[in-house]
Scaffold this active site. Sequence first.
Site, mmCIF file in Angstrom:
data_model
loop_
_atom_site.group_PDB
_atom_site.id
_atom_site.type_symbol
_atom_site.label_atom_id
_atom_site.label_comp_id
_atom_site.label_asym_id
_atom_site.label_seq_id
_atom_site.Cartn_x
_atom_site.Cartn_y
_atom_site.Cartn_z
ATOM 1 N N LYS A 114 0.872 -1.190 0.000
ATOM 2 C CA LYS A 114 0.000 0.000 0.000
ATOM 3 C C LYS A 114 0.898 1.226 0.000
ATOM 4 O O LYS A 114 2.037 1.162 0.470
ATOM 5 C CB LYS A 114 -0.885 0.000 1.249
ATOM 6 C CG LYS A 114 -2.091 0.917 1.169
ATOM 7 C CD LYS A 114 -3.269 0.285 0.440
ATOM 8 C CE LYS A 114 -4.381 1.275 0.221
ATOM 9 N NZ LYS A 114 -5.588 0.641 -0.343
ATOM 10 N N ASP A 154 -7.026 4.510 -4.594
ATOM 11 C CA ASP A 154 -7.702 4.383 -3.287
ATOM 12 C C ASP A 154 -8.296 5.769 -3.039
ATOM 13 O O ASP A 154 -8.507 6.534 -4.006
ATOM 14 C CB ASP A 154 -6.704 3.969 -2.187
ATOM 15 C CG ASP A 154 -7.386 3.594 -0.870
ATOM 16 O OD1 ASP A 154 -7.947 2.497 -0.784
ATOM 17 O OD2 ASP A 154 -7.386 4.412 0.082
HETATM 18 P P1 NDP Z 1 -12.867 8.091 -2.899
HETATM 19 O O1 NDP Z 1 -11.769 9.061 -2.735
HETATM 20 O O2 NDP Z 1 -13.440 7.850 -4.240
HETATM 21 O O3 NDP Z 1 -14.081 8.465 -1.919
HETATM 22 C C1 NDP Z 1 -13.884 8.547 -0.542
HETATM 23 C C2 NDP Z 1 -15.184 9.014 0.095
HETATM 24 O O4 NDP Z 1 -15.077 8.884 1.499
HETATM 25 C C3 NDP Z 1 -15.495 10.475 -0.186
HETATM 26 O O5 NDP Z 1 -16.876 10.641 -0.185
HETATM 27 C C4 NDP Z 1 -14.841 11.172 1.000
HETATM 28 O O6 NDP Z 1 -15.397 12.424 1.312
HETATM 29 C C5 NDP Z 1 -15.133 10.192 2.107
HETATM 30 N N1 NDP Z 1 -14.104 10.322 3.137
HETATM 31 C C6 NDP Z 1 -12.787 10.073 3.012
HETATM 32 N N2 NDP Z 1 -12.136 10.318 4.151
HETATM 33 C C7 NDP Z 1 -13.082 10.742 5.007
HETATM 34 C C8 NDP Z 1 -13.040 11.140 6.352
HETATM 35 N N3 NDP Z 1 -11.882 11.167 7.042
HETATM 36 N N4 NDP Z 1 -14.211 11.485 6.935
HETATM 37 C C9 NDP Z 1 -15.378 11.441 6.244
HETATM 38 N N5 NDP Z 1 -15.473 11.081 4.960
HETATM 39 C C10 NDP Z 1 -14.348 10.734 4.364
HETATM 40 O O7 NDP Z 1 -12.317 6.714 -2.261
HETATM 41 P P2 NDP Z 1 -12.831 5.237 -2.494
HETATM 42 O O8 NDP Z 1 -14.300 5.215 -2.700
HETATM 43 O O9 NDP Z 1 -11.947 4.609 -3.499
HETATM 44 O O10 NDP Z 1 -12.470 4.550 -1.082
HETATM 45 C C11 NDP Z 1 -13.382 4.504 0.007
HETATM 46 C C12 NDP Z 1 -12.977 3.399 0.961
HETATM 47 O O11 NDP Z 1 -12.987 2.140 0.276
HETATM 48 C C13 NDP Z 1 -11.569 3.532 1.556
HETATM 49 O O12 NDP Z 1 -11.565 2.978 2.864
HETATM 50 C C14 NDP Z 1 -10.733 2.637 0.644
HETATM 51 O O13 NDP Z 1 -9.557 2.192 1.275
HETATM 52 C C15 NDP Z 1 -11.721 1.497 0.425
HETATM 53 N N6 NDP Z 1 -11.460 0.660 -0.740
HETATM 54 C C16 NDP Z 1 -11.389 1.208 -2.002
HETATM 55 C C17 NDP Z 1 -11.167 0.404 -3.084
HETATM 56 C C18 NDP Z 1 -11.190 0.931 -4.480
HETATM 57 O O14 NDP Z 1 -11.155 0.119 -5.415
HETATM 58 N N7 NDP Z 1 -11.291 2.234 -4.709
HETATM 59 C C19 NDP Z 1 -10.913 -1.048 -2.924
HETATM 60 C C20 NDP Z 1 -11.104 -1.529 -1.570
HETATM 61 C C21 NDP Z 1 -11.340 -0.685 -0.538
HETATM 62 P P3 NDP Z 1 -14.496 13.751 1.109
HETATM 63 O O15 NDP Z 1 -14.466 13.971 -0.377
HETATM 64 O O16 NDP Z 1 -15.209 14.821 1.853
HETATM 65 O O17 NDP Z 1 -13.129 13.441 1.679
#
Ligand code: NDP
Length: 433
Positions: A114, A154
């Site tokens: 990672k 991510d």
């Molecule tokens: P994105 O960047 O596309 O979206 C993240 C979302 O989560 C946004 O809506 C963001 O809001 C919100 N968010 C992030 N940090 C915070 C925080 N500290 N507090 C509140 N809201 C938060 O990321 P992904 O959708 O790709 O990833 C989301 C989760 O899924 C993560 O845990 C990631 O590790 C996991 N994941 C992702 C994979 C992938 O293929 N993309 C695969 C497996 C797991 P804001 O814009 O306001 O920050």
Amino acid sequence: LKRNPTQPEFQQAVREVIESLETLLLSRTDYQDAAILERIIEPERQIMFRVAWQDDSNKVRVNRGYRIQFNSTLGPYKGGLRFHPSVTLSVIKFLGFEQIFKNALTGQSIGGGKGGSDFDPHGKSDNEVMRFCQAFMMELSRHVGADVDVPAGDIGVGAREIGYLFGQYKRLANRNEAGVITGKGVGWGGSRGRTEATGYGLVMFANSMLAELGESVEGKTAVVSGSGNVATYAIEKLHQLGGKAVSISDSSGAVYDPDGIDVALLKEIKEVRRGRVSEYAELRPNAKFQAGQKVWGIPADLALPCATQNEVHANDVRTMRANGVQLIAEGANMPLTPGAIETAQHSKILYAPGKAANAGGVATSALEMQQNASLQSWPFAVVEEKLEAIMTDIHATCLATAADLDEPGNYLVGANAAGFMKVADAMIEQGIV
Ligand code: NDP
């Protein structure tokens, strides 16, 4: 753990695995003799580096970059890059540690890694994001390669960032090594279905869990947190299968849309305008935005946390239980605190850990690597069919392993034990390294 006293997220992830595997670890003297646990919690290599870049006003900015090459027993290191101001060594290590077992569960030949940076893409221009990505890849390029370490996206790293990172790698390496990164655009080596894979796979997994009870997601209402890649495509698949998602969120607050989330509008706001969920609420007749709130108070049958780590606390699970939630499946990595997991399990809420439930993303990244290696580009339906088969298989593996360990129906034990044993057995075969 004494070696890492200031790494709370990493400690949390390690504790969860050790506690859930206590019986297994005590019974396997071969694992003890080979010091598997001691070796598996120590990354093979940790890279930390300065990333200096210039913003649009020519001011020099400095961020920190990370790549943790955690475990290469099953194949090249594989795992995403996270760009978010909350990124620390502890966060990247917890993600890398979980990635080892998740990747093992997919059945594909990929190790765990990672990376990321404390860079915040929010509010930056495309040119600033490009300059940052180029500066980040200046150093990362020395450590990655199609059969060495294969990063992906991510939080904060989507199609735009992957494009800039790959462009810079190509320039530095002087070769078009498509397999060096996944999540690429479909026109230049990306896999159809990769964008959708994590969210789609999550809902497929939840559907398999419900099938054990003779039910399905059809007709069920879901609360979903987040509004990024995972949340968007979980909602899309849920709607395709006849369910209804009624919430989204971001770091500024939560939206409740009783009519069901309009996925086309969500994509327009998040993927095209790069806007906030409050803008979504303004454009929907019955949707309400609540600043600073979480989504867990909204009544639903299913809960799909898809934002970030430790976003669901024990109190939230108690509220969910009172509201009738029957299943929690983790789209995000480690979104439930240890207290929340315990409360869910005591409340007899079905609970699926992210290692199993969100493995569809990395599994499809491995399918992208297969297509790159064989110079093929598969149709969407082929990728989706393979994804469904992989998620069904992970679900069956979790249940079978949990039953073998006398913990029937315990997806946490099943996922941790199945992933751990696959890596541990291979480590023994490969000797003390
Ligand atoms: P994105 O960047 O596309 O979206 C993240 C979302 O989560 C946004 O809506 C963001 O809001 C919100 N968010 C992030 N940090 C915070 C925080 N500290 N507090 C509140 N809201 C938060 O990321 P992904 O959708 O790709 O990833 C989301 C989760 O899924 C993560 O845990 C990631 O590790 C996991 N994941 C992702 C994979 C992938 O293929 N993309 C695969 C497996 C797991 P804001 O814009 O306001 O920050």
